[in-house]
Design an enzyme around this catalytic site. Structure first.
Site, PDB file in Angstrom:
ATOM      1  N   SER A  62       9.740  16.180 -20.725  1.00  0.00           N
ATOM      2  CA  SER A  62       8.835  15.446 -21.961  1.00  0.00           C
ATOM      3  C   SER A  62       8.822  16.148 -23.203  1.00  0.00           C
ATOM      4  CB  SER A  62       7.237  15.211 -21.337  1.00  0.00           C
ATOM      5  OG  SER A  62       7.348  14.382 -20.725  1.00  0.00           O
ATOM      6  N   LYS A  74      10.467  14.348 -26.098  1.00  0.00           N
ATOM      7  CA  LYS A  74       9.499  13.358 -26.659  1.00  0.00           C
ATOM      8  C   LYS A  74       9.138  14.117 -28.138  1.00  0.00           C
ATOM      9  CE  LYS A  74       6.716  11.395 -23.100  1.00  0.00           C
ATOM     10  NZ  LYS A  74       7.415  11.976 -21.658  1.00  0.00           N
ATOM     11  N   TYR A  88      15.011   6.192 -22.508  1.00  0.00           N
ATOM     12  CA  TYR A  88      13.748   7.138 -22.144  1.00  0.00           C
ATOM     13  C   TYR A  88      14.202   7.912 -20.996  1.00  0.00           C
ATOM     14  CZ  TYR A  88       9.518   8.822 -20.472  1.00  0.00           C
ATOM     15  OH  TYR A  88       8.442   9.661 -19.906  1.00  0.00           O
ATOM     16  N   TYR A 132      -1.077  16.651 -22.546  1.00  0.00           N
ATOM     17  CA  TYR A 132      -1.582  15.667 -21.554  1.00  0.00           C
ATOM     18  C   TYR A 132      -3.076  15.956 -21.594  1.00  0.00           C
ATOM     19  CZ  TYR A 132       3.224  14.941 -20.415  1.00  0.00           C
ATOM     20  OH  TYR A 132       4.651  15.056 -20.183  1.00  0.00           O
ATOM     21  N   VAL A 192       7.804  18.104 -17.417  1.00  0.00           N
ATOM     22  CA  VAL A 192       7.687  18.352 -15.889  1.00  0.00           C
ATOM     23  C   VAL A 192       8.721  19.144 -15.165  1.00  0.00           C
ATOM     24  CG1 VAL A 192       5.918  16.128 -15.441  1.00  0.00           C
ATOM     25  CG2 VAL A 192       8.497  15.931 -15.093  1.00  0.00           C
TER      26      VAL A 192
END
Ligand code: GLU
Length: 308
Positions: free
Chosen positions: A64, A67, A191, A241, A259
């Site tokens: 991530s 992102k 993605y 998160y 992760v």
């Protein structure tokens, strides 16, 4: 005068010896094979000097953290119109949660949860085929890092294709609300390939320099200073998160986790930092990566909440 070389070496030694290392992600099968003994840290200072220790040169799955780069590219493609399709608030929910999408009409809370990043990919596919969007991402991180060796780990991308049922659910759900335009499988393929970028701490810290330096790298403008400031703000408020508040409390820096166990963190005007330790805490953020950054900030005074 801060002896950053010594601090980084000390922290790597402490992390090597640390017992409680968290749990390596196993829901993406190739990630489960990474030993939890790994630890790397790299700090790129504003003057270009690099301090690193541990497994700082070993490539890992940035997941991530991609992102951040996807957000930068999507803002480059459509500017502030992006905010009609993605919010800017912390979600307070896990990275792959679907619950808010129903009441919020398919608009993800922020670009750093999975649903948000899936919309970023859809935005990039407004102008490109998946192959081109993936190539654009690869060129972007290679340019930012000044390192053409960066590659996508196809085994990880394939593992995500095979097991990404929740991400398929998120994309289909948003498509039902009209917030995904391209075919879902193309969006997800893009993605998954972004998430499967493999980079070392050194490469990642180098790639984060534009966020440290008001949007510039080596004097070249990548984004405007105000865009860099806003990306940093989102990393601070949404980068971890449902742990984002705790990360701000403990570390006090903009940061984005993945992760794979990596975290990219930025000390505006001072340093770009990458840490990697594959064991995760229950929210899916690197357990020792967070601890290492907490200690780094305690020993350097680099939190954005401390006077310089
Ligand atoms: N590829 C991962 C997923 O979609 C990214 C999650 C993360 O790094 O937090 O589940």
């Amino acid at each position: 005068m801060i002896d950053i070389e010594n601090i980084v070496t000390e922290i790597a030694e402490e992390m090597r010896a640390h017992k409680d290392r968290g749990t390596v992600a196993s829901y993406i099968p190739p990630l489960a094979c990474v030993p939890d003994s790994k630890f790397g840290v790299a700090v790129v200072m504003a003057d270009g000097t690099i301090h690193s220790a541990g497994d700082a040169d070993e490539a890992f799955s940035i997941q991530s953290i991609s992102k951040v780069f996807a957000l930068t590219l999507a803002l480059g493609a459509v500017g502030d119109q992006l905010w009609n399709r993605v919010g800017r608030e912390p979600s307070g929910t896990p990275f792959n949660s679907i619950v808010q999408l129903e009441t919020e009409h398919g608009i993800p809370r922020n670009p750093f949860i999975n649903a948000g990043a899936i919309v970023l990919c859809d935005v990039l596919l407004g102008r490109h085929q998946p192959r081109e969007a993936i190539g654009q991402m690869l060129r972007f991180v290679r340019t930012l890092s000044g390192d053409d060796a960066i590659a996508i780990d196809e085994t990880v991308a394939g593992g995500e294709q095979d097991t990404g049922f929740r991400n398929r659910a998120l994309a289909n759900y948003m498509r039902a609300f009209g917030n995904i335009h391209a075919p879902v499988e193309r969006v997800l393929g893009t993605y998954f390939h972004f998430c499967a970028l493999a980079m070392s701490c050194r490469q990642l810290a180098l790639a984060g320099r534009f966020l440290m330096d008001g949007g510039r790298v080596d004097g070249h403008s990548i984004v405007t200073a105000s865009r860099a400031r806003r990306i940093n703000a989102l990393m601070m408020s949404c980068g971890h998160y449902d742990n984002s508040g705790d990360f701000a409390f403990r570390v006090g820096l903009p940061g984005k986790s993945g992760v794979g166990g990596g975290i990219l963190s930025v000390v505006p005007g001072v340093a770009s930092i990458a840490v990697w330790s594959p064991g995760l805490n229950p929210s899916g953020n690197s357990q020792l990566g967070t601890l290492a950054l907490e200690r780094l900030v305690q020993r350097t005074g680099w939190s954005v909440f401390e006077p310089r």
